[in-house]
Scaffold this active site. Structure first.
Site, PDB file in Angstrom:
ATOM      1  CB  VAL A 237     -72.209  -3.012  24.481  1.00 13.29           C
ATOM      2  CG1 VAL A 237     -72.353  -1.735  23.654  1.00 13.29           C
ATOM      3  CG2 VAL A 237     -71.585  -4.113  23.639  1.00 13.29           C
TER       4      VAL A 237
ATOM      5  CD  GLU B  42     -60.937  -2.168  27.716  1.00 11.06           C
ATOM      6  OE1 GLU B  42     -60.697  -3.352  27.974  1.00 11.06           O
ATOM      7  OE2 GLU B  42     -61.981  -1.600  28.083  1.00 11.06           O
TER       8      GLU B  42
ATOM      9  CG  ASP C  63     -63.440  -0.847  23.924  1.00 13.33           C
ATOM     10  OD1 ASP C  63     -63.379  -1.783  24.739  1.00 13.33           O
ATOM     11  OD2 ASP C  63     -64.372   0.009  23.940  1.00 13.33           O
TER      12      ASP C  63
ATOM     13  N   GLY D 104     -71.600   0.136  29.499  1.00 11.56           N
ATOM     14  CA  GLY D 104     -71.706   0.342  30.950  1.00 11.56           C
ATOM     15  C   GLY D 104     -73.147   0.143  31.389  1.00 11.56           C
TER      16      GLY D 104
ATOM     17  CE  LYS E 227     -64.374  -3.974  26.184  1.00 11.90           C
ATOM     18  NZ  LYS E 227     -64.514  -2.989  27.213  1.00 11.90           N
TER      19      LYS E 227
ATOM     20  CE  LYS F 154     -67.096  -1.012  24.913  1.00 10.19           C
ATOM     21  NZ  LYS F 154     -66.612   0.288  25.389  1.00 10.19           N
TER      22      LYS F 154
ATOM     23  N   GLY G 285     -60.242   4.913  35.733  1.00 13.82           N
ATOM     24  CA  GLY G 285     -60.777   3.551  35.590  1.00 13.82           C
ATOM     25  C   GLY G 285     -61.608   3.356  34.340  1.00 13.82           C
TER      26      GLY G 285
ATOM     27  CB  THR H  61     -61.825  -0.566  37.429  1.00 17.64           C
ATOM     28  OG1 THR H  61     -60.493  -0.072  37.353  1.00 17.64           O
ATOM     29  CG2 THR H  61     -62.786   0.587  37.618  1.00 17.64           C
TER      30      THR H  61
ATOM     31  N   GLY I 142     -66.307   2.772  33.600  1.00 14.85           N
ATOM     32  CA  GLY I 142     -66.061   3.081  35.010  1.00 14.85           C
ATOM     33  C   GLY I 142     -66.655   2.024  35.921  1.00 14.85           C
TER      34      GLY I 142
END
Ligand code: HSE
Length: 420
Positions: free
Chosen positions: A219, A276, A287, A221, A192, A291, A273, A109, A387
């Site tokens: 971290v 994970e 996750d 986006g 990450k 982060k 998207g 993605t 995304g």
């Protein structure tokens, strides 16, 4: 109060998707330095150009307001029509004598989004090799097949200035990234898990002023979380950071509130998207813990191993629980918190039922929100945290920084010819 920049663009320059993307990248690099930005667009087609810019900022998950509209609440970025005569800023990425030679690891993605950014500028970037797991899967991606490969180690030995690692996970990504750094490459990654668990190996490469390892996209986006936390930590004392930093969980919680089952909500997050490769990494809170570990390090200079962070995920939540909270005027959010309590770093990830008025409660779908409390006040950030386009914008901004460093500080970087 953060510093204020005005960027002016002539609508005649904003005449293609590539030009709009370039303008967004330029604006984003100002935003992630902590500047507040007003974009003024002049020229005959200014209304159309502002429309296109607005669409692109929306897609990249960067909140913005239109000048004169006080209802948007977006303080950091304003778009304005200007009647001034065209006197535009260039769209400008730095001019390079030769394109940056790039090896791209991963074409999922985010990888495909990054590739699209890169191939729009052949004068700046030459993507020599793209490593994928399954060649057949990428026949329709519009990528030259002769550039595709499946062997990470072969690709890493190819001459390159820059390796972009987007395969994720700790191994083999860790050994590959390390090998690339040892061979003198610069590396940009969104990984990450790797950085949070093997920081001791990589710290030396991430040091300012000219890091050879950059990881803004790890971290948040397109939210410049790590940059903002590090900047505040340099100026003030950070007491606590609270954050919604897993887009998948937030998206799933919104779907549960609509009565969707957990399985259907997760499948929707995967199709979009956000999730994970193994969505249990999102749902378990792992996750977010990875982060949070990176955030704690930026805030306090040290961080717990993410595997030791107290962590409760959202797997056990049902649509009924989430809706019942709504009925009480609350929103359930997966909240990651770290604080410095008399020199001890406390960190935890867990679902919390927040009052609807809480800033974090207002995060919708894949949005991330971060609240940083310092001795001098509270700084808040919001934007899309997962995304293709939000994450690839953060990656490409790191790539632009590498390019700029190469152009302006060439002697301090490894000589481009020395490692070919
Ligand atoms: N799976 C991650 C999330 C992707 O949903 O937030 C972005 O790090």
């Amino acid at each position: 109060m953060s510093a204020f920049d005005i960027l002016s663009f002539d609508s005649a320059l904003l005449n293609s998707p590539a030009a709009i993307a370039q303008a967004v990248r330029k604006v984003y690099r100002h935003l992630r330095c902590g500047r507040r930005v007003t974009v003024r667009v002049c020229g005959a087609r200014r209304e159309q150009a502002v429309g296109w810019l607005g669409f692109a900022f929306e897609q990249a998950g960067i909140p913005f307001g239109l000048a004169g509209d006080s209802t948007s609440g977006a303080e950091s970025l304003q778009l304005a029509l200007s009647r001034d005569p065209p006197q535009s800023d260039s769209l400008g990425t730095p001019v390079s004598a030769a394109p940056l030679q790039i090896v791209l690891l991963g074409l999922g993605t985010v990888g495909l989004g990054v590739y699209r950014h890169l191939c729009a500028h052949p004068e700046l970037f030459d993507v020599r090799r793209i490593v994928v797991r399954d060649l057949a899967k990428h026949r329709d991606d519009g990528v030259p097949v002769e550039r595709l490969a499946t062997h990470l180690w072969v690709a890493i030995n190819e001459p390159a200035d820059l390796v972009i690692e987007l395969i994720g996970g700790i191994e083999p990504a860790g050994d590959i990234v390390h090998a690339a750094l040892l061979r003198g490459r610069t590396v940009v990654t969104a990984n990450k898990a790797l950085l949070a668990t093997r920081w001791d190996t990589f710290e030396r490469y991430a040091r300012a002023p000219q890091p050879r390892l950059r990881f803004s996209a790890a971290v948040g986006g397109s939210l410049p979380v790590l940059e903002t936390v590090a900047r505040l930590a340099a100026e003030q004392t950070i007491e606590r950071v609270r954050a919604v930093i897993n887009g998948t969980c937030n998206f799933v919680l919104d779907e549960l509130a609509q009565g969707t089952t957990l399985a259907a909500a997760v499948a929707h997050a995967q199709r979009s998207g956000f999730a994970e490769a193994d969505p249990s990494v999102d749902l378990s809170g792992a996750d977010a813990a990875q982060k949070l570990s990176l955030i704690a390090r930026a805030a306090f200079g040290s961080a717990p191993d993410p595997r030791h962070i107290s962590c409760t995920g959202i797997e056990q939540l049902t649509p009924e629980t989430v809706r019942a909270a709504r009925g009480r005027g609350q929103r359930i959010r997966l909240v990651a918190t770290c604080a410095n309590v008399r020199g001890l770093i406390r960190a935890q990830v867990r679902p919390e039922a927040l009052p609807a008025s809480d800033y974090l409660a207002g995060a919708h779908r894949e949005e991330n929100r971060v609240e940083i409390a310092t001795t001098e006040g509270t700084r808040r950030l919001a934007g899309k945290g997962a995304g293709r386009w939000p994450t690839s914008l953060a990656v490409i901004a790191d790539v632009d920084d590498v390019l700029e460093a190469l152009v302006h500080h060439a002697p301090a970087l490894p000589a481009r010819s020395a490692h070919r």
